[in-house]
Design a protein around this motif. Structure first.
Motif, mmCIF file in Angstrom:
data_model
loop_
_atom_site.group_PDB
_atom_site.id
_atom_site.type_symbol
_atom_site.label_atom_id
_atom_site.label_comp_id
_atom_site.label_asym_id
_atom_site.label_seq_id
_atom_site.Cartn_x
_atom_site.Cartn_y
_atom_site.Cartn_z
ATOM 1 N N GLN A 104 0.870 -1.177 0.000
ATOM 2 C CA GLN A 104 0.000 0.000 0.000
ATOM 3 C C GLN A 104 0.910 1.232 0.000
ATOM 4 N N PHE A 105 1.574 1.438 -1.140
ATOM 5 C CA PHE A 105 2.625 2.441 -1.219
ATOM 6 C C PHE A 105 2.110 3.871 -1.053
ATOM 7 N N ASP A 106 0.925 4.159 -1.544
ATOM 8 C CA ASP A 106 0.384 5.514 -1.379
ATOM 9 C C ASP A 106 0.160 5.839 0.096
ATOM 10 N N ASP A 107 -0.385 4.886 0.839
ATOM 11 C CA ASP A 107 -0.580 5.090 2.285
ATOM 12 C C ASP A 107 0.763 5.275 2.988
ATOM 13 N N ALA A 108 1.744 4.460 2.598
ATOM 14 C CA ALA A 108 3.073 4.574 3.206
ATOM 15 C C ALA A 108 3.677 5.940 2.913
ATOM 16 N N GLU A 109 3.493 6.430 1.695
ATOM 17 C CA GLU A 109 4.019 7.750 1.313
ATOM 18 C C GLU A 109 3.404 8.857 2.169
ATOM 19 N N VAL A 110 2.106 8.775 2.407
ATOM 20 C CA VAL A 110 1.427 9.777 3.242
ATOM 21 C C VAL A 110 1.998 9.744 4.665
ATOM 22 N N LYS A 129 12.400 5.933 3.465
ATOM 23 C CA LYS A 129 12.153 6.393 2.094
ATOM 24 C C LYS A 129 12.923 5.520 1.096
ATOM 25 N N PHE A 130 14.145 5.144 1.449
ATOM 26 C CA PHE A 130 14.909 4.222 0.608
ATOM 27 C C PHE A 130 14.123 2.928 0.406
ATOM 28 N N SER A 131 13.600 2.384 1.496
ATOM 29 C CA SER A 131 12.852 1.125 1.415
ATOM 30 C C SER A 131 11.619 1.280 0.545
ATOM 31 N N LEU A 132 10.901 2.381 0.712
ATOM 32 C CA LEU A 132 9.700 2.621 -0.083
ATOM 33 C C LEU A 132 10.025 2.634 -1.571
ATOM 34 N N TYR A 133 11.025 3.402 -1.952
ATOM 35 C CA TYR A 133 11.357 3.518 -3.371
ATOM 36 C C TYR A 133 11.988 2.243 -3.921
ATOM 37 N N SER A 134 12.793 1.589 -3.113
ATOM 38 C CA SER A 134 13.399 0.329 -3.550
ATOM 39 C C SER A 134 12.336 -0.728 -3.822
ATOM 40 N N MET A 135 11.350 -0.818 -2.941
ATOM 41 C CA MET A 135 10.281 -1.808 -3.113
ATOM 42 C C MET A 135 9.453 -1.535 -4.367
ATOM 43 N N GLN A 136 9.379 -0.284 -4.759
ATOM 44 C CA GLN A 136 8.604 0.077 -5.940
ATOM 45 C C GLN A 136 9.436 0.037 -7.217
ATOM 46 N N GLY A 137 10.724 -0.227 -7.096
ATOM 47 C CA GLY A 137 11.587 -0.232 -8.262
ATOM 48 C C GLY A 137 12.011 1.158 -8.702
ATOM 49 N N LYS A 138 11.828 2.137 -7.865
ATOM 50 C CA LYS A 138 12.245 3.514 -8.167
ATOM 51 C C LYS A 138 13.684 3.677 -7.687
ATOM 52 N N PRO A 191 5.633 2.453 -11.799
ATOM 53 C CA PRO A 191 6.644 2.465 -10.745
ATOM 54 C C PRO A 191 7.805 1.518 -10.992
ATOM 55 N N ALA A 192 7.551 0.359 -11.566
ATOM 56 C CA ALA A 192 8.620 -0.620 -11.745
ATOM 57 C C ALA A 192 9.690 -0.107 -12.693
ATOM 58 N N PHE A 193 9.344 0.841 -13.556
ATOM 59 C CA PHE A 193 10.319 1.321 -14.536
ATOM 60 C C PHE A 193 10.839 2.708 -14.206
#
Length: 195
Positions: A104-110, A129-138, A191-193
């Motif tokens: 639930q990346f949007d909730d995590a971002e908020v 924040k690293f974990s959030l973006y890494s999990m999304q492939g960003k 997000p993956a790309f």
């Protein structure tokens, strides 16, 4: 004289009770270190029954529930902390991690945006924040936060593990005829790309 003896006995018994609580918390931390998360959670629940206002214990119950992949239980426990103390950084960050693990990346971002207000906790925030973006492939965004972690604490014990998460990961490349295009430029919203 009787009153003096009574006060001494009372003081000694209070010391024993406090020491027993410390031993139990020490045992809980030993269980965490041994990765006996279910046992540790039970110990923190016992401590919490003795001290229901201790938000540190409440956060440990939530954290351990998350590590046991009991995400709903973890969210409820974090919400108990946040109901009492809406600005509790550990609870906000912990809840953000749970939402990440639930994808639930949007909730995590908020939640991470809310946690960003705690300037004294920059290191933990950048790791999240690293974990959030890494999990999304960003990966580009993830690397930026990893660089901030490295800048804030070059000796951080987590750095090698975080760096391993990015090793060998690169943007997906598509070749069509003689043309090579990176999908991130074609579809920046996927997000993956998006690296």
């Amino acid at each position: 004289m009787k009153r003096m003896i009574w006060l001494i006995v009372l003081a000694l018994s209070c010391g024993v009770i406090i020491q027993a609580a410390d031993v139990t918390e020490t045992a809980a931390q030993q269980a965490v270190a041994a990765k006996h998360f279910g046992e540790a959670r039970e110990m923190y629940q016992q401590l919490l029954r003795k001290e229901p206002d201790n938000l540190g214990y409440q956060n440990w119950v939530a954290r351990l529930s998350a590590w046991l992949k009991e995400y709903d239980r973890a969210l409820v426990a974090y919400d108990v902390t946040l109901a009492r103390q809406p600005e509790n950084f550990e609870a906000i960050l912990g809840k953000a991690y749970v939402r990440m693990w639930q994808r639930q990346f949007d909730d995590a971002e908020v939640l991470l945006h809310q946690a960003a207000q705690h300037a004294d906790q920059q290191l933990a925030w950048h790791i999240a924040k690293f974990s959030l973006y890494s999990m999304q492939g960003k990966l580009k965004l993830a690397r930026q936060h990893l660089d901030q972690v490295r800048r804030l604490d070059p000796q951080n014990a987590e750095l090698p593990e975080l760096e391993k998460q990015l090793v060998g990961r690169s943007p997906l490349t598509v070749q069509v005829g003689f043309e090579t295009q990176r999908l991130q430029y074609l579809s920046p919203d996927i997000p993956a790309f998006n690296t």
